[in-house]
Design a protein around this motif. Structure first.
Motif, PDB file in Angstrom:
ATOM      1  N   THR A  17      49.593   6.699  17.402  1.00 23.03           N
ATOM      2  CA  THR A  17      49.473   7.825  17.820  1.00 23.03           C
ATOM      3  C   THR A  17      49.841   8.743  18.692  1.00 23.03           C
ATOM      4  N   TRP A  18      49.447   7.983  19.358  1.00 19.12           N
ATOM      5  CA  TRP A  18      49.531   7.637  21.572  1.00 19.12           C
ATOM      6  C   TRP A  18      51.216   7.404  22.158  1.00 19.12           C
ATOM      7  N   GLU A  20      53.476   6.827  19.366  1.00 18.29           N
ATOM      8  CA  GLU A  20      54.820   7.989  19.480  1.00 18.29           C
ATOM      9  C   GLU A  20      55.249   9.021  19.702  1.00 18.29           C
ATOM     10  N   GLN A  21      54.015   9.655  20.720  1.00 16.82           N
ATOM     11  CA  GLN A  21      54.166  10.945  21.445  1.00 16.82           C
ATOM     12  C   GLN A  21      54.590  10.401  22.466  1.00 16.82           C
ATOM     13  N   LYS A  23      57.429   8.143  22.510  1.00 18.75           N
ATOM     14  CA  LYS A  23      58.767   9.010  22.021  1.00 18.75           C
ATOM     15  C   LYS A  23      59.359  10.123  23.126  1.00 18.75           C
ATOM     16  N   GLU A  24      58.571  11.517  22.978  1.00 21.52           N
ATOM     17  CA  GLU A  24      58.893  12.451  23.831  1.00 21.52           C
ATOM     18  C   GLU A  24      58.926  12.813  24.801  1.00 21.52           C
ATOM     19  N   THR A  25      58.040  11.791  25.828  1.00 21.13           N
ATOM     20  CA  THR A  25      57.362  12.477  27.059  1.00 21.13           C
ATOM     21  C   THR A  25      58.102  11.500  28.196  1.00 21.13           C
ATOM     22  N   ARG A 143      46.762   3.559  29.007  1.00 23.19           N
ATOM     23  CA  ARG A 143      46.806   4.817  28.305  1.00 23.19           C
ATOM     24  C   ARG A 143      47.150   5.782  29.735  1.00 23.19           C
ATOM     25  N   GLU A 147      49.518   7.864  31.229  1.00 22.92           N
ATOM     26  CA  GLU A 147      49.778   9.882  31.882  1.00 22.92           C
ATOM     27  C   GLU A 147      49.361   9.810  32.955  1.00 22.92           C
TER      28      GLU A 147
END
Length: 155
Positions: A17-18, A20-21, A23-25, A143, A147
């Protein structure tokens, strides 16, 4: 992918899930080293995928009662991953490949995982749960790095 009932494997799957996210950021920053002398997101993600590949192809298939296994040479393995990273020119492709590799590993682990099989890796006692937790912590380490880097870039 089959439903994952095991809580350890479910935790390991949460990384998807992380990813996938990302891709946006991360698209704007994925080639930039996260700090001086450190890897970029491209190299970190390839590193994670490369360890998943090693687990899928070399480690997990041989995790049988009493087996004596050995982790890959870490420096050599990481160097090969960093070299492979250079072949990725699109973040989405890298993320999809990383997701695909993790899903394949999860499928194999889901088939084989049990709470009683004991084996050694580098002469240390392991179970499936302990093995997966090594990589859950590994994921979490990277991660947090990513981040923190992305937060710094957006500040």
């Amino acid at each position: 992918m089959a439903s994952i009932q095991n809580t350890t494997l479910h935790e390991f799957a949460d990384f998807l899930t992380w990813l996938e996210q990302l891709k946006e950021t991360a698209n704007e920053y994925w080639l930039k080293p996260i700090a001086d002398g450190k890897w970029s997101l491209r190299e970190i993600l390839t590193h994670i995928m490369f360890w998943d590949k090693n687990s899928l192809e070399v480690m997990v298939p041989h995790m049988k009662e009493g087996a004596q296994l050995f982790f890959a040479d870490i420096e050599k393995h990481n160097t090969e991953a960093a070299e492979l990273a250079q072949s990725y020119t699109i973040l989405d492709v890298l993320i999809q490949d990383t997701i695909r590799m993790r899903r394949q590993l999860l499928e194999l682990l889901n088939e084989q995982f049990d709470g009683t099989t004991k084996f050694t890796i580098d002469n240390s006692n392991y179970t499936y749960k302990k093995f997966v937790h090594v990589f859950i912590h590994h994921d979490e380490h990277h991660r947090k790095q990513i981040e923190a880097f992305l937060e710094q870039q957006s500040a």
